[in-house]
Write an enzyme that holds these catalytic residues in place. Structure first.
Site, mmCIF file in Angstrom:
data_model
loop_
_atom_site.group_PDB
_atom_site.id
_atom_site.type_symbol
_atom_site.label_atom_id
_atom_site.label_comp_id
_atom_site.label_asym_id
_atom_site.label_seq_id
_atom_site.Cartn_x
_atom_site.Cartn_y
_atom_site.Cartn_z
ATOM 1 N N ASP A 72 3.945 1.131 12.206
ATOM 2 C CA ASP A 72 2.923 0.518 11.723
ATOM 3 C C ASP A 72 2.920 -0.913 12.373
ATOM 4 O OD1 ASP A 72 3.151 2.269 8.290
ATOM 5 O OD2 ASP A 72 2.356 2.716 10.360
ATOM 6 N N ARG A 114 -5.580 10.366 4.157
ATOM 7 C CA ARG A 114 -4.514 11.511 4.380
ATOM 8 C C ARG A 114 -3.594 11.615 3.307
ATOM 9 N NH1 ARG A 114 -0.961 14.117 7.515
ATOM 10 N NH2 ARG A 114 1.050 13.833 6.836
ATOM 11 N N ARG A 160 -8.393 -0.978 4.343
ATOM 12 C CA ARG A 160 -7.792 0.069 3.579
ATOM 13 C C ARG A 160 -6.441 -0.574 3.283
ATOM 14 N NH1 ARG A 160 -8.088 5.642 6.686
ATOM 15 N NH2 ARG A 160 -6.646 6.068 4.685
ATOM 16 N N CYS A 202 -6.355 11.568 12.415
ATOM 17 C CA CYS A 202 -6.954 10.109 12.630
ATOM 18 C C CYS A 202 -6.550 9.742 13.927
ATOM 19 C CB CYS A 202 -6.841 9.263 11.618
ATOM 20 S SG CYS A 202 -4.872 8.895 11.354
ATOM 21 N N ARG A 238 -1.705 14.667 12.658
ATOM 22 C CA ARG A 238 -1.194 14.429 11.072
ATOM 23 C C ARG A 238 -1.015 15.949 10.266
ATOM 24 N NH1 ARG A 238 -2.329 9.098 9.704
ATOM 25 N NH2 ARG A 238 -0.442 9.215 8.292
ATOM 26 N N PRO A 239 -0.225 16.719 11.092
ATOM 27 C CA PRO A 239 0.239 18.142 10.303
ATOM 28 C C PRO A 239 0.790 18.016 9.001
ATOM 29 C CG PRO A 239 1.887 17.815 12.245
ATOM 30 C CD PRO A 239 0.845 16.390 12.012
ATOM 31 N N ILE A 240 0.780 18.799 8.322
ATOM 32 C CA ILE A 240 1.473 19.026 7.079
ATOM 33 C C ILE A 240 2.411 20.298 6.886
ATOM 34 C CG2 ILE A 240 -0.428 17.317 5.729
ATOM 35 C CD1 ILE A 240 -1.143 20.249 4.573
ATOM 36 N N ASP A 241 2.944 20.647 8.017
ATOM 37 C CA ASP A 241 3.867 21.763 7.908
ATOM 38 C C ASP A 241 4.891 21.435 7.356
ATOM 39 O OD1 ASP A 241 3.994 20.158 10.231
ATOM 40 O OD2 ASP A 241 5.540 21.393 10.940
ATOM 41 N N LEU A 242 5.699 20.223 7.367
ATOM 42 C CA LEU A 242 6.743 19.940 6.949
ATOM 43 C C LEU A 242 6.762 19.883 5.256
ATOM 44 C CD1 LEU A 242 8.122 17.116 9.151
ATOM 45 C CD2 LEU A 242 8.519 19.492 9.006
ATOM 46 N N LYS A 261 0.913 -1.228 -0.131
ATOM 47 C CA LYS A 261 0.061 -0.004 -0.090
ATOM 48 C C LYS A 261 0.796 1.260 -0.134
ATOM 49 C CE LYS A 261 -1.783 1.536 3.873
ATOM 50 N NZ LYS A 261 -1.480 2.816 4.190
ATOM 51 N N ASN A 262 1.910 1.206 0.911
ATOM 52 C CA ASN A 262 2.447 2.430 1.063
ATOM 53 C C ASN A 262 3.794 2.610 -0.049
ATOM 54 O OD1 ASN A 262 0.985 3.041 3.271
ATOM 55 N ND2 ASN A 262 2.406 2.458 4.782
HETATM 56 C C1 EPZ Z 1 3.512 7.526 6.222
HETATM 57 O O1 EPZ Z 1 2.581 8.253 6.607
HETATM 58 C C2 EPZ Z 1 2.746 6.149 6.041
HETATM 59 N N1 EPZ Z 1 1.391 6.322 5.200
HETATM 60 C C3 EPZ Z 1 2.215 5.484 7.563
HETATM 61 O O2 EPZ Z 1 1.391 4.281 7.420
HETATM 62 C C4 EPZ Z 1 3.266 5.391 8.472
HETATM 63 O O3 EPZ Z 1 2.767 5.300 9.791
HETATM 64 C C5 EPZ Z 1 4.374 6.777 8.457
HETATM 65 O O4 EPZ Z 1 4.618 7.079 7.054
HETATM 66 C C6 EPZ Z 1 5.479 6.649 9.414
HETATM 67 O O5 EPZ Z 1 6.210 5.385 8.575
HETATM 68 C C7 EPZ Z 1 1.802 6.185 3.933
HETATM 69 O O6 EPZ Z 1 2.858 5.792 3.328
HETATM 70 C C8 EPZ Z 1 0.637 6.364 3.085
HETATM 71 P P1 EPZ Z 1 5.282 10.834 8.487
HETATM 72 P P2 EPZ Z 1 3.065 9.820 6.750
HETATM 73 O O7 EPZ Z 1 4.844 12.282 7.472
HETATM 74 O O8 EPZ Z 1 3.832 10.191 5.425
HETATM 75 C C9 EPZ Z 1 4.900 14.262 11.702
HETATM 76 C C10 EPZ Z 1 -0.342 2.970 7.554
HETATM 77 O O9 EPZ Z 1 -0.657 2.381 8.692
HETATM 78 N N2 EPZ Z 1 4.891 15.045 10.827
HETATM 79 O O10 EPZ Z 1 6.211 10.338 8.295
HETATM 80 O O11 EPZ Z 1 1.766 10.771 7.044
HETATM 81 C C11 EPZ Z 1 3.849 13.390 11.943
HETATM 82 O O12 EPZ Z 1 2.845 13.986 12.729
HETATM 83 C C12 EPZ Z 1 -0.003 4.335 7.369
HETATM 84 O O13 EPZ Z 1 -0.176 2.274 6.544
HETATM 85 C C13 EPZ Z 1 4.836 16.376 11.061
HETATM 86 O O14 EPZ Z 1 4.930 16.878 12.025
HETATM 87 O O15 EPZ Z 1 4.099 9.899 8.027
HETATM 88 C C14 EPZ Z 1 4.166 11.947 12.608
HETATM 89 O O16 EPZ Z 1 4.393 12.177 14.076
HETATM 90 C C15 EPZ Z 1 -0.269 5.130 9.055
HETATM 91 N N3 EPZ Z 1 4.639 17.465 9.925
HETATM 92 C C16 EPZ Z 1 5.712 11.909 11.952
HETATM 93 O O17 EPZ Z 1 5.996 13.049 11.481
HETATM 94 C C17 EPZ Z 1 4.388 17.133 8.778
HETATM 95 O O18 EPZ Z 1 4.352 17.955 7.881
HETATM 96 C C18 EPZ Z 1 5.610 10.890 10.979
HETATM 97 O O19 EPZ Z 1 4.708 11.204 10.039
HETATM 98 C C19 EPZ Z 1 4.403 15.605 8.477
HETATM 99 C C20 EPZ Z 1 4.760 14.701 9.436
#
Ligand code: EPZ
Length: 416
Positions: A305, A92, A397, A116, A121-125, A22-23
């Site tokens: 995960d 997301r 999902r 969720c 799940r912020p997107i600031d980065l 999926k990912n």
């Molecule tokens: C990906 O989510 C995966 N989803 C997630 O899998 C996985 O848990 C996660 O990476 C971590 O490995 C997909 O690939 C579709 P992140 P993503 O950005 O990209 C913080 C599953 O079960 N953050 O690495 O959303 C965030 O809050 C799903 O298959 C910010 O602060 O994860 C979190 O604490 C769940 N600002 C950390 O980073 C941002 O702009 C990791 O998030 C982005 C993220």
């Protein structure tokens, strides 16, 4: 509401082929937007999130044909950067369309992706990095609009190795003018697969050491045929099931070198793992030993995960252990349901203390998110009596057919 019915006390014996990832599939589908022409993606998992992504791509002007696990995406007709609210709030990972849309048509608008139950799940980065590349991002409180008259390559360093932000930057940088050097990027295998797909389309992306990528912008990518790799989290979930329930299973297609942290823990707990060709054989016959302290983190650390399914194995182990969740601030939600089954887990801030040696009792329980739902199914396998896991749609999902797979591993499970 669909559910899963599981008969307990089930050691697992059998073999299963692991589905496509999926990912890996989701970002690669987004990256197909960068390619005018027909990209053919094979071994795509038949799961809800891939279906949602197909619908989003169609809604912005792509032609998408899906036959079983093969998806053909033609982004030649891409016209619109407005992402449909119903899917953005449900999935997301639609945020990873920002990079390709800014790169391809210079605009994107989306509602705030839903948070969720696994945490913020912020997107600031994402916004900070894309802004550094020349996008003008505006947040009007309900949603986000970003425009760009042409992205430019630059050097940037992520504050946290976010998977999604890394993927967005890679896809934007492929279309940018000039070279992008990205530091502190995520190192999850899915990043490598995304780069591999883009390189197959003619992109120039090179690893420059740990967490560092160099991407040369160019706009003349060509379509390719690409096979989605196996899903390391699905393989890891079934490894946790064999750990917790006992038995011997063969996980065909389980990706090598992508689950080393989990596999090391499994061996520490007394399981025997042996790789034969592209399959992983897992055997847990004797007592399950405590893994001690476990801590999630970004790759190659123990994957967040697999935290929930692994908690079930920890609850079965002899002796106390602890799990520290460092990635998402709300990922112990499933503990309440596991404790209704008798797991006795205590959560204090970011750490769960697992007493171990607990015989779980089968119950009617409710899934509230993807990996927690999978953990409840795993718990049902090793519980005394029968378990009904409601809200199975969360599990669907990410898992093509968890009942089919577990039946192949000898479990007595029914679609409820
Ligand atoms: C990906 O989510 C995966 N989803 C997630 O899998 C996985 O848990 C996660 O990476 C971590 O490995 C997909 O690939 C579709 P992140 P993503 O950005 O990209 C913080 C599953 O079960 N953050 O690495 O959303 C965030 O809050 C799903 O298959 C910010 O602060 O994860 C979190 O604490 C769940 N600002 C950390 O980073 C941002 O702009 C990791 O998030 C982005 C993220």
């Amino acid at each position: 509401m669909k559910s899963v019915y599981i008969r307990g006390n089930a050691s697992l014996y059998g073999e299963v082929t692991i589905q496509g990832s999926k990912n890996a599939a989701l970002p690669i589908m987004a990256a197909a937007l960068l390619v005018p022409g027909v990209c053919v993606l094979r071994n795509c998992p038949r799961i809800a999130d891939v279906e949602y992504m197909c619908r989003i791509l169609v809604s912005i002007g792509c032609r998408v044909d899906r036959k079983g696990r093969e998806i053909r995406i033609d982004a030649s007709g891409l016209t619109d950067g407005r992402l449909p609210k119903e899917y953005v709030t449900r999935m997301r990972s639609s945020v990873m369309l920002m990079g390709p849309l800014l790169g391809r048509i210079g605009e994107v608008s989306l509602n705030h992706p839903g948070g969720c139950v696994i945490g913020d799940r912020p997107i600031d980065l994402h916004i900070k990095a894309l802004s550094r590349m020349g996008a003008a991002c505006r947040d009007d409180g309900t949603g986000l609009t970003a425009v760009s008259g042409g992205l430019r390559g630059t050097s940037l360093r992520l504050d946290y190795p976010s998977v999604g932000a890394t993927e967005n930057v890679i896809m934007a940088a492929v279309m940018a003018d000039g070279v992008t050097c990205l530091e502190n990027c995520a190192q999850e295998p899915e990043i490598g697969w995304l780069c591999d797909f883009l390189i197959h389309c003619g992109a120039s992306i090179t690893r420059q050491g740990t967490g560092r990528l160099l991407i040369r912008g160019q706009r003349d990518l060509h379509p390719c045929i690409y096979t989605i790799p196996s899903d390391r989290i699905v393989a890891g979930t079934y490894l946790c099931a064999c750990l917790a329930a006992g038995g011997e299973v063969l996980l065909k297609g389980a990706p090598e070198g992508e689950n080393d942290a989990l596999e090391g823990m499994a061996e520490r707990m007394g399981a025997k793992l042996r790789r034969t060709g592209d399959a992983l054989r897992v055997k847990r016959a004797g007592p399950l030993l405590s893994p001690g302290r476990v801590e999630t983190g970004s790759f190659p650390a123990f994957p967040t995960d697999l935290q929930s399914p692994f908690l079930v194995a920890m609850a079965q182990a002899e002796g106390e252990s602890s799990m520290r969740e460092t990635v998402f601030n709300g990922r112990f939600g499933v503990v309440a349901e596991l404790n209704r089954m008798g797991a006795g887990i205590e959560v204090e801030k970011d750490t769960a203390r697992v007493p171990g040696g607990r015989r779980l009792t089968g119950r009617r329980v409710r899934a509230a998110e993807l990996r927690g739902g999978a953990a409840l199914v795993v718990a049902g396998l090793c519980a005394e009596g029968d378990t009904l896991v409601e809200n199975r749609s969360y599990v669907d999902r990410g898992y093509e057919d968890i009942c089919r797979d577990l039946r192949l591993l000898g479990a007595c499970v029914q679609d409820g």
